[in-house]
Design a protein around this motif. Structure first.
Motif, PDB file in Angstrom:
ATOM      1  N   SER A  29      12.638 145.335  34.802  1.00 29.03           N
ATOM      2  CA  SER A  29      11.972 144.983  33.751  1.00 29.03           C
ATOM      3  C   SER A  29      12.261 144.516  32.701  1.00 29.03           C
ATOM      4  O   SER A  29      13.519 143.997  32.529  1.00 29.03           O
ATOM      5  N   LEU A  30      11.617 143.043  32.046  1.00 31.26           N
ATOM      6  CA  LEU A  30      11.854 142.472  31.234  1.00 31.26           C
ATOM      7  C   LEU A  30      12.535 143.609  30.063  1.00 31.26           C
ATOM      8  O   LEU A  30      13.527 143.256  29.493  1.00 31.26           O
ATOM      9  N   LYS A  31      11.278 144.500  29.732  1.00 34.00           N
ATOM     10  CA  LYS A  31      12.025 145.540  28.473  1.00 34.00           C
ATOM     11  C   LYS A  31      13.152 146.300  29.109  1.00 34.00           C
ATOM     12  O   LYS A  31      14.410 146.491  28.231  1.00 34.00           O
ATOM     13  N   GLU A  32      14.116 146.901  29.909  1.00 37.57           N
ATOM     14  CA  GLU A  32      14.671 147.582  30.758  1.00 37.57           C
ATOM     15  C   GLU A  32      16.387 146.247  30.413  1.00 37.57           C
ATOM     16  O   GLU A  32      17.240 146.545  30.272  1.00 37.57           O
ATOM     17  N   VAL A  33      15.663 144.906  30.904  1.00 35.39           N
ATOM     18  CA  VAL A  33      16.902 144.334  30.981  1.00 35.39           C
ATOM     19  C   VAL A  33      17.322 143.820  29.448  1.00 35.39           C
ATOM     20  O   VAL A  33      18.920 143.312  28.759  1.00 35.39           O
ATOM     21  N   ILE A  34      16.182 143.470  28.676  1.00 32.42           N
ATOM     22  CA  ILE A  34      16.726 143.086  26.828  1.00 32.42           C
ATOM     23  C   ILE A  34      17.032 144.767  26.809  1.00 32.42           C
ATOM     24  O   ILE A  34      18.201 144.151  25.746  1.00 32.42           O
ATOM     25  N   THR A  35      17.075 146.347  26.883  1.00 32.48           N
ATOM     26  CA  THR A  35      17.598 146.998  26.612  1.00 32.48           C
ATOM     27  C   THR A  35      18.800 146.422  26.649  1.00 32.48           C
ATOM     28  O   THR A  35      19.917 147.601  26.169  1.00 32.48           O
ATOM     29  N   ASP A  36      19.179 146.558  28.006  1.00 33.67           N
ATOM     30  CA  ASP A  36      20.271 146.990  28.457  1.00 33.67           C
ATOM     31  C   ASP A  36      21.622 145.441  27.949  1.00 33.67           C
ATOM     32  O   ASP A  36      23.013 145.077  27.665  1.00 33.67           O
ATOM     33  N   PHE A  37      20.569 144.488  27.773  1.00 37.11           N
ATOM     34  CA  PHE A  37      21.239 143.244  26.780  1.00 37.11           C
ATOM     35  C   PHE A  37      21.838 143.338  25.889  1.00 37.11           C
ATOM     36  O   PHE A  37      22.647 143.028  25.494  1.00 37.11           O
ATOM     37  N   ILE A  38      20.950 144.339  24.703  1.00 35.55           N
ATOM     38  CA  ILE A  38      21.191 144.507  23.649  1.00 35.55           C
ATOM     39  C   ILE A  38      21.934 145.544  23.451  1.00 35.55           C
ATOM     40  O   ILE A  38      23.056 145.766  22.625  1.00 35.55           O
ATOM     41  N   THR A  39      22.443 146.898  24.147  1.00 36.87           N
ATOM     42  CA  THR A  39      23.140 147.666  24.186  1.00 36.87           C
ATOM     43  C   THR A  39      25.119 147.133  24.507  1.00 36.87           C
ATOM     44  O   THR A  39      25.943 148.141  23.873  1.00 36.87           O
ATOM     45  N   GLN A  40      25.244 146.500  25.443  1.00 36.30           N
ATOM     46  CA  GLN A  40      26.027 146.161  26.035  1.00 36.30           C
ATOM     47  C   GLN A  40      26.227 144.999  24.769  1.00 36.30           C
ATOM     48  O   GLN A  40      27.430 144.783  24.781  1.00 36.30           O
ATOM     49  N   ILE A  41      26.051 144.078  24.191  1.00 38.57           N
ATOM     50  CA  ILE A  41      26.446 143.678  22.918  1.00 38.57           C
ATOM     51  C   ILE A  41      26.663 144.137  21.334  1.00 38.57           C
ATOM     52  O   ILE A  41      27.890 144.456  21.418  1.00 38.57           O
ATOM     53  N   HIS A  42      26.078 144.865  21.810  1.00 35.96           N
ATOM     54  CA  HIS A  42      26.137 146.283  21.042  1.00 35.96           C
ATOM     55  C   HIS A  42      27.613 146.831  21.518  1.00 35.96           C
ATOM     56  O   HIS A  42      28.672 146.979  19.895  1.00 35.96           O
ATOM     57  N   LYS A  43      27.794 146.726  22.185  1.00 35.95           N
ATOM     58  CA  LYS A  43      29.428 147.969  22.910  1.00 35.95           C
ATOM     59  C   LYS A  43      30.943 146.941  22.485  1.00 35.95           C
ATOM     60  O   LYS A  43      31.364 146.925  21.809  1.00 35.95           O
ATOM     61  N   LEU A  44      29.949 145.261  22.809  1.00 44.54           N
ATOM     62  CA  LEU A  44      31.270 144.707  23.003  1.00 44.54           C
ATOM     63  C   LEU A  44      31.398 144.461  21.379  1.00 44.54           C
ATOM     64  O   LEU A  44      33.146 144.225  21.027  1.00 44.54           O
ATOM     65  N   SER A  45      30.470 144.503  20.866  1.00 48.09           N
ATOM     66  CA  SER A  45      30.598 144.184  19.285  1.00 48.09           C
ATOM     67  C   SER A  45      31.723 144.798  18.533  1.00 48.09           C
ATOM     68  O   SER A  45      32.236 144.564  17.968  1.00 48.09           O
ATOM     69  N   LEU A  46      31.140 146.127  18.830  1.00 47.17           N
ATOM     70  CA  LEU A  46      32.302 147.422  18.387  1.00 47.17           C
ATOM     71  C   LEU A  46      33.537 147.525  18.642  1.00 47.17           C
ATOM     72  O   LEU A  46      34.151 147.891  17.737  1.00 47.17           O
ATOM     73  N   TYR A  47      33.699 147.237  19.881  1.00 50.54           N
ATOM     74  CA  TYR A  47      34.893 147.298  20.389  1.00 50.54           C
ATOM     75  C   TYR A  47      36.110 145.888  19.214  1.00 50.54           C
ATOM     76  O   TYR A  47      37.058 146.069  19.505  1.00 50.54           O
ATOM     77  N   LEU A  48      34.995 144.904  19.505  1.00 51.05           N
ATOM     78  CA  LEU A  48      35.711 143.196  18.987  1.00 51.05           C
ATOM     79  C   LEU A  48      36.127 143.940  17.513  1.00 51.05           C
ATOM     80  O   LEU A  48      37.089 143.051  17.567  1.00 51.05           O
ATOM     81  N   PHE A  49      35.151 144.602  16.615  1.00 50.26           N
ATOM     82  CA  PHE A  49      35.598 144.798  15.434  1.00 50.26           C
ATOM     83  C   PHE A  49      36.905 145.577  15.122  1.00 50.26           C
ATOM     84  O   PHE A  49      37.308 145.497  14.202  1.00 50.26           O
ATOM     85  N   LYS A  50      37.267 146.462  16.181  1.00 50.73           N
ATOM     86  CA  LYS A  50      37.744 147.230  15.936  1.00 50.73           C
ATOM     87  C   LYS A  50      39.377 146.678  16.597  1.00 50.73           C
ATOM     88  O   LYS A  50      40.030 147.401  16.285  1.00 50.73           O
ATOM     89  N   THR A  51      39.989 145.745  17.383  1.00 50.15           N
ATOM     90  CA  THR A  51      40.509 145.900  18.272  1.00 50.15           C
ATOM     91  C   THR A  51      40.875 144.228  17.603  1.00 50.15           C
ATOM     92  O   THR A  51      42.411 143.856  17.652  1.00 50.15           O
ATOM     93  N   ILE A  52      40.431 143.246  17.185  1.00 48.62           N
ATOM     94  CA  ILE A  52      40.382 141.799  16.465  1.00 48.62           C
ATOM     95  C   ILE A  52      40.597 141.958  14.758  1.00 48.62           C
ATOM     96  O   ILE A  52      40.150 142.818  13.929  1.00 48.62           O
ATOM     97  N   LYS A  53      41.754 142.218  14.082  1.00 45.00           N
ATOM     98  CA  LYS A  53      42.639 142.101  12.610  1.00 45.00           C
ATOM     99  C   LYS A  53      42.238 140.453  12.299  1.00 45.00           C
ATOM    100  O   LYS A  53      42.066 139.816  13.262  1.00 45.00           O
TER     101      LYS A  53
END
Length: 252
Positions: free
Chosen positions: A165-189
């Motif tokens: 469903s759209l709710k499941e897709v957007i939940t996965d979208f926000i979760t995945q983007i948040h994980k990617l953002s945290l990864y870049l926050f920790k690795t990019i100087k």
């Protein structure tokens, strides 16, 4: 007479306890917030906006990156505001854009897009949608604005937009983007060029498939910039209970 004389010669004694107590400085919540903003060197409240959009198939990464760089420079030149930080992920025919800045700056970025959409019949950015806006964020996830092209297709077993469903897709979208953002926050100087175009090598599990980006662009549940700005500028009409009269007045 002697009694009266003794009273005149006696000095008045002041209580010493209030003077001996430590004077503790007292503040309030406003002072606390001002000091917090001063420590973080923030002149404006920060907001984070997630955008998705489609692009023409022949558009290059350089064209999109230069367009937004010119928009950022123009806004900072003519309007006081926070600098823009975030991440622009460019897919073959779409992109995902995370923007962090003041409310006025984000507003003008949307206005610039609408100006091109109105004046140009085939602007290379199309069907933009606002997925979510986070207001008054405590800190930035990105210290700079980074651009990364996702040229290598990522293989997926199935199309989740067909089974979820759209709710499941957007939940996965926000979760995945948040994980990617945290990864870049920790690795990019700070001061480096960012992830470049190698995200499919260093973090393939954190990348969203382009089919999800296009699915969100086509979804009617999310606002396009024109609808959002009209709602932003529109007055708020509130009808209180005292304004409602029953039965309704009628003329004779």
């Amino acid at each position: 007479m002697s009694f009266s004389h003794n009273r005149k010669g006696k000095k008045r004694a002041f209580p010493l306890e209030p003077l001996l107590l430590p004077q503790v400085p007292r503040g309030n919540y406003l002072h606390f917030q001002e000091e917090k903003q001063r420590i973080q060197l923030k002149k404006f409240l920060l907001h984070r906006m997630f955008l998705v959009a489609k692009t023409r198939s022949n558009v290059e990464k350089k064209d999109i990156a230069e367009y937004y760089e010119q928009v950022f420079q123009s806004i900072l030149k003519h309007h006081l505001g926070e600098a823009v930080t975030g991440l622009l992920l460019i897919y073959p025919t779409s992109f995902l854009h995370i923007l962090e800045s003041s409310n006025g700056t984000l507003f003008r970025i949307l206005l610039d897009y609408l100006g091109h959409e109105k004046d140009e019949t085939e602007f290379f950015i199309q069907e933009m949608k606002i997925i979510v806006i986070s207001h008054n964020i405590p800190t930035r996830l990105f210290m700079q604005w980074h651009v990364s092209a996702i040229k290598v297709p990522v293989m997926y077993l199935d199309d989740v937009t067909q089974s979820q469903s759209l709710k499941e897709v957007i939940t996965d979208f926000i979760t995945q983007i948040h994980k990617l953002s945290l990864y870049l926050f920790k690795t990019i100087k700070v001061g480096t060029k960012g992830p470049g175009d190698n995200l499919h090598h260093v973090a393939p599990d954190l990348l969203l498939p382009e089919q999800i980006i296009k699915y969100l662009c086509e979804s009617e549940e999310f606002m396009d910039p024109a609808t959002f700005i009209n709602m932003y500028n529109g007055p708020i009409h509130v009808t209180s209970d005292s304004e409602v009269v029953w039965p309704a007045p009628s003329g004779f």
